[in-house]
Design an enzyme around this catalytic site. Structure first.
Site, PDB file in Angstrom:
ATOM      1  N   ASP A   8      -6.524  -6.390 -14.482  1.00  0.00           N
ATOM      2  CA  ASP A   8      -6.215  -7.459 -13.420  1.00  0.00           C
ATOM      3  C   ASP A   8      -7.145  -8.872 -13.899  1.00  0.00           C
ATOM      4  O   ASP A   8      -8.259  -8.707 -14.244  1.00  0.00           O
ATOM      5  CB  ASP A   8      -6.902  -7.021 -12.073  1.00  0.00           C
ATOM      6  CG  ASP A   8      -5.915  -6.454 -11.254  1.00  0.00           C
ATOM      7  OD1 ASP A   8      -4.792  -6.971 -11.306  1.00  0.00           O
ATOM      8  OD2 ASP A   8      -6.207  -5.827 -10.215  1.00  0.00           O
ATOM      9  N   GLU A  52       3.010  -4.449  -3.188  1.00  0.00           N
ATOM     10  CA  GLU A  52       2.051  -3.562  -2.589  1.00  0.00           C
ATOM     11  C   GLU A  52       2.204  -3.715  -1.040  1.00  0.00           C
ATOM     12  O   GLU A  52       2.465  -4.857  -0.526  1.00  0.00           O
ATOM     13  CB  GLU A  52       0.782  -4.341  -2.921  1.00  0.00           C
ATOM     14  CG  GLU A  52      -0.393  -3.610  -1.933  1.00  0.00           C
ATOM     15  CD  GLU A  52      -1.778  -3.481  -2.552  1.00  0.00           C
ATOM     16  OE1 GLU A  52      -2.328  -4.379  -3.776  1.00  0.00           O
ATOM     17  OE2 GLU A  52      -2.860  -3.142  -1.840  1.00  0.00           O
TER      18      GLU A  52
END
Ligand code: KIV
Length: 288
Positions: free
Chosen positions: A87, A186
């Site tokens: 990330d 998500e």
């Protein structure tokens, strides 16, 4: 040593075409990475959920590039043959291109990742394009994007009304056009995630986004009840209870230390008698 051959983004797209789901899990250190590789996980994500489940922050916002490089490097040592995505942390890809590419370079060169993940939609597409042009695969991430939690106003399900569903679809298409090799969805309603997955040629990887994504990702500490604050969420399934195992084991250890039943004879190293003689004097034992 593992003999597993590493997946790549070309094979991932082919897997989507063939209807083979992708399995992704987060890992943050050598042991979680090693166990994930041994279990044949397709992709390891060194997520900035690191902040929540390892570093004890209440969001991903405090996680730094330094944290991500350090943890990605230990994951890469534990999973040499697994495709690793790292990330890009909070606010490391919204400034200058130079700053963005510096972060990417560190995650790839020092962290040994194979790809990076960026949260956001249209506003990050130019950064995605530049990173992809530099030869680095980018995984997108839309829906609930935890780095923007203060703007979103909490950890809410996305894609509940027509306008929001269209926004998600537009973001997904724009990321695909910008060159992303896949997109994490998500906390997106199942039907919207399904529609996006059908529309795109690149794989979607869902977390709390239902059954019809091209792959699934979960957080290691959630699925193993490893002291995670998020393990009781509806979209999380428990695959083991490391937390209880460790709590019970540590409780026993403390008890045995207190009652002096650990260490016992099988755990100790004995010196020869002549060493004792030299310590205490010939024929004399301590207290004798
Ligand atoms: O940081 C992370 O773990 C993530 C997953 C929730 C996809 O971004």
């Amino acid at each position: 040593m593992s003999t597993k051959s590493m997946l790549n983004i070309v094979k991932m797209k082919k897997m989507k075409e063939e209807g083979i789901p992708l399995s992704m899990v987060t890992a943050y250190d050598y042991p979680t990475a090693k166990l994930s590789e041994e279990a044949n996980v397709d992709i390891i994500l060194v997520g900035d959920s690191l902040g929540n489940v390892v570093l004890g922050y209440n969001s991903t916002i405090p996680v730094t590039l330094e944290d991500m490089v350090y943890h990605t490097r230990s994951v890469a040592r534990g999973a040499e043959n697994t495709f690793i995505v790292a990330d890009m942390p909070f606010m490391t890809y919204h400034g200058s291109i130079d700053e963005t590419l510096r972060g990417v370079r560190r995650l790839m060169q020092e962290g040994n990742a194979q790809a990076v993940k960026l949260e956001g939609g249209l506003e990050i597409c130019s950064a995605v394009e530049v990173i992809v042009k530099s030869g680095v695969p980018v995984l997108g991430h839309i829906g609930l994007t935890p780095q923007s939690v203060n703007q979103i106003g909490g950890y809410r399900i996305q894609g509940k009304d027509a306008k929001d569903a269209q926004r998600l679809m537009d973001e997904a298409k724009a990321l695909e056009a910008a060159g992303a090799f896949g997109i994490v969805l998500e906390l997106v309603t199942e039907q919207v995630a399904e529609a996006i997955s059908k529309e795109l040629t690149i794989p979607t990887i869902g977390i709390g986004a239902g059954r019809y994504c091209d792959g699934q990702v979960l957080v290691f500490h959630d699925i193993f009840q490893y002291a995670s604050p998020y393990m009781n969420k509806r979209f999380v399934k428990t695959y083991g209870d490391i937390g209880s195992l460790i709590r019970e084991g540590l409780g026993k250890y403390v008890k045995e230390v207190k009652e002096r039943s650990f260490p016992s004879t099988e755990h100790v190293f004995l010196a020869d008698d002549h060493v004792l003689d030299s310590l205490y004097g010939n024929g004399t034992t301590k207290g004798g």
